[in-house]
Scaffold this motif. Structure first.
Motif, PDB file in Angstrom:
ATOM      1  N   ASN A   1      35.740 -16.519 -14.423  1.00  0.00           N
ATOM      2  CA  ASN A   1      36.241 -17.876 -14.171  1.00  0.00           C
ATOM      3  C   ASN A   1      35.219 -18.944 -14.555  1.00  0.00           C
ATOM      4  OD1 ASN A   1      38.997 -17.799 -12.609  1.00  0.00           O
ATOM      5  ND2 ASN A   1      37.790 -16.102 -11.804  1.00  0.00           N
ATOM      6  N   ASP A   2      34.191 -18.529 -15.317  1.00  0.00           N
ATOM      7  CA  ASP A   2      33.134 -19.441 -15.771  1.00  0.00           C
ATOM      8  C   ASP A   2      32.434 -20.144 -14.610  1.00  0.00           C
ATOM      9  OD1 ASP A   2      33.621 -18.890 -18.505  1.00  0.00           O
ATOM     10  OD2 ASP A   2      35.323 -20.276 -18.474  1.00  0.00           O
ATOM     11  N   ILE A   3      32.242 -19.404 -13.513  1.00  0.00           N
ATOM     12  CA  ILE A   3      31.541 -19.923 -12.339  1.00  0.00           C
ATOM     13  C   ILE A   3      30.117 -19.364 -12.337  1.00  0.00           C
ATOM     14  CG2 ILE A   3      31.450 -19.906  -9.801  1.00  0.00           C
ATOM     15  CD1 ILE A   3      34.555 -19.548  -9.896  1.00  0.00           C
ATOM     16  N   ASP A   4      29.144 -20.216 -12.106  1.00  0.00           N
ATOM     17  CA  ASP A   4      27.748 -19.790 -12.023  1.00  0.00           C
ATOM     18  C   ASP A   4      27.549 -19.044 -10.707  1.00  0.00           C
ATOM     19  OD1 ASP A   4      25.030 -19.426 -12.004  1.00  0.00           O
ATOM     20  OD2 ASP A   4      24.521 -21.558 -11.849  1.00  0.00           O
ATOM     21  N   TYR A   5      27.475 -17.719 -10.786  1.00  0.00           N
ATOM     22  CA  TYR A   5      27.371 -16.927  -9.553  1.00  0.00           C
ATOM     23  C   TYR A   5      26.053 -17.170  -8.828  1.00  0.00           C
ATOM     24  CZ  TYR A   5      24.323 -13.573 -11.971  1.00  0.00           C
ATOM     25  OH  TYR A   5      23.286 -12.974 -12.642  1.00  0.00           O
ATOM     26  N   GLU A   6      25.038 -17.593  -9.554  1.00  0.00           N
ATOM     27  CA  GLU A   6      23.742 -17.836  -8.918  1.00  0.00           C
ATOM     28  C   GLU A   6      23.780 -19.051  -8.001  1.00  0.00           C
ATOM     29  OE1 GLU A   6      20.948 -18.010 -12.147  1.00  0.00           O
ATOM     30  OE2 GLU A   6      20.629 -15.837 -12.089  1.00  0.00           O
TER      31      GLU A   6
END
Length: 398
Positions: free
Chosen positions: A267-272
């Motif tokens: 989902n193009d979410i920055d997991y960090e």
């Protein structure tokens, strides 16, 4: 040759079956089961010998078989399965036509007329789950019927039944195109990675689709969200896409970390930028209290039963305690999304668990939403006990 056996039904069970109750319980039958083979066709008759219905014999945790038809002349053959699957597919026409959702249930067991059989759709691929050796004996006819009703890109199956005392929970490729996993599916515009060839679960619980949408659209913007028993983080993805200021996902399983990262990534979410904890949820509650952490929204979707080295957890007896622990780390005017898929109690009973927790902590609350199974998870008419999912959105009023 498949067995055809007359089975006498006890008087007290005749009315229920005549009224459409689909499950055949051990207590309902007079006939000895000693020589009945899994997959046998049962001609159910009342104490006077009058025909009631036709069922199949298949042992699973719920009972010993399922009613298939109340028409004495209707044969359980390829034509029968084509009819049942066609009817089920027609009811899901809006799902097939939806551009923003490519994963849903096509056939929901007893709700669509064949208990023990589940068929799910994942972006052209079909996954069939078999819940007894009895229904699995019809495998060839059911697969042929499915292929005649819909265009099957690729077919996978999961065996989820006991055989010779051994519980089978396996899955395998059957036919058609072999999937390249993870397969990306859409759900109300969100993306999720699924794997149809990796153990018992796929990576997403389809029955929570409407709940994820409500979380995204109405309860996320500007909020902090704790997702407990987070599995692959699907609720966390919905929350981020809804505009949260931050998510925390907590699950004991080590694989939850890479799986949650994967769901964020597609989902193009920055997991960090999100917090992912691999730890016991109850340990996390204590950790959050010590560090004075509080959240605006908490998602509680525990397994019905879980065992760790330190403890056992059962929703049937421990949900009030779970809610009381949750209240300690929920902001005033916050929302708790309390969920369970335990079929042993109904929504009314579930609400007593909620009331117990809030009463014992002297906390005021308001139930602002209730959800059960979504539209594609069809259940038998007039038998709400088969609607196992119970979700309650609770506003903390203090």
């Amino acid at each position: 040759m498949r067995q055809l056996i007359d089975v006498k039904i006890k008087s007290k069970s005749v009315k229920a079956i005549n009224n459409g109750y689909p499950l055949l319980s051990k207590e309902a039958v007079k006939t000895s089961e000693a020589k009945i083979e899994e997959g046998s066709i049962l001609r159910l008759i009342d104490p006077a010998g009058k025909y009631i219905a036709t069922a199949y014999y298949g042992i699973q945790n719920k009972g010993i078989g399922w009613v298939l038809t109340h028409k004495e002349q209707e044969k359980v053959d390829l034509k029968f399965f084509i009819k049942k699957i066609s009817e089920a597919v027609a009811k899901r026409e809006s799902f097939y036509e939806a551009e923003d959702t490519t994963a849903f249930r096509v056939f929901n067991g007893e709700g669509d007329g064949i208990g023990g059989l589940i068929i799910d759709f994942f972006n052209g691929f079909y996954m069939v789950s078999w819940y007894s050796e009895g229904i699995y004996s019809f495998r060839e006819s059911i697969y042929q019927a499915l292929s005649e009703v819909v265009d099957v890109r690729g077919l996978y199956e999961k065996l989820r039944f006991n055989k010779n005392g051994q519980y089978l929970e396996q899955n395998d490729y059957v036919s058609g195109e072999k999937g390249e996993f993870p397969l990306i599916v859409s759900e109300n515009g969100m993306k999720f990675a699924v794997d149809l060839n990796d153990g018992a679960m796929t990576g997403i619980f389809l029955d929570q689709r409407n709940v994820r949408k409500r979380l995204r659209d109405h309860y996320s913007k500007g909020k902090t969200i704790l997702n407990t028993f987070s599995y692959t983080g699907a609720f966390s993805v919905a929350a981020v896409l809804g505009g949260v200021t931050g998510t925390t996902s907590v699950d004991l399983a080590k694989r939850s970390l890479p799986k949650t990262i994967e769901q964020f990534a597609v989902n193009d979410i920055d997991y960090e930028a999100q917090d992912i904890k691999v730890m016991n949820v109850f340990d996390y509650f204590r950790y959050a209290v010590r560090h004075e952490l509080k959240f605006d929204v908490v998602v509680l979707d525990p397994p019905s039963f879980a065992r760790t080295k330190k403890m056992t957890f059962s929703t049937a007896k421990d949900y009030p305690k779970l809610l009381k622990d949750t209240l300690k780390i929920t902001n005033d005017d916050g929302v708790i999304i309390a969920s369970t898929n335990n079929a042993s109690f109904n929504m009314k009973k579930f609400k007593t668990f909620i009331d117990k927790a809030f009463t014992e902590t002297n906390t005021r609350y308001k139930i602002i939403e209730e959800h059960q199974l979504p539209e594609d998870f069809i259940v038998p008419h007039n038998y709400p006990e088969f609607n196992y999912l119970k979700v309650v959105f609770i506003r903390v009023m203090n």
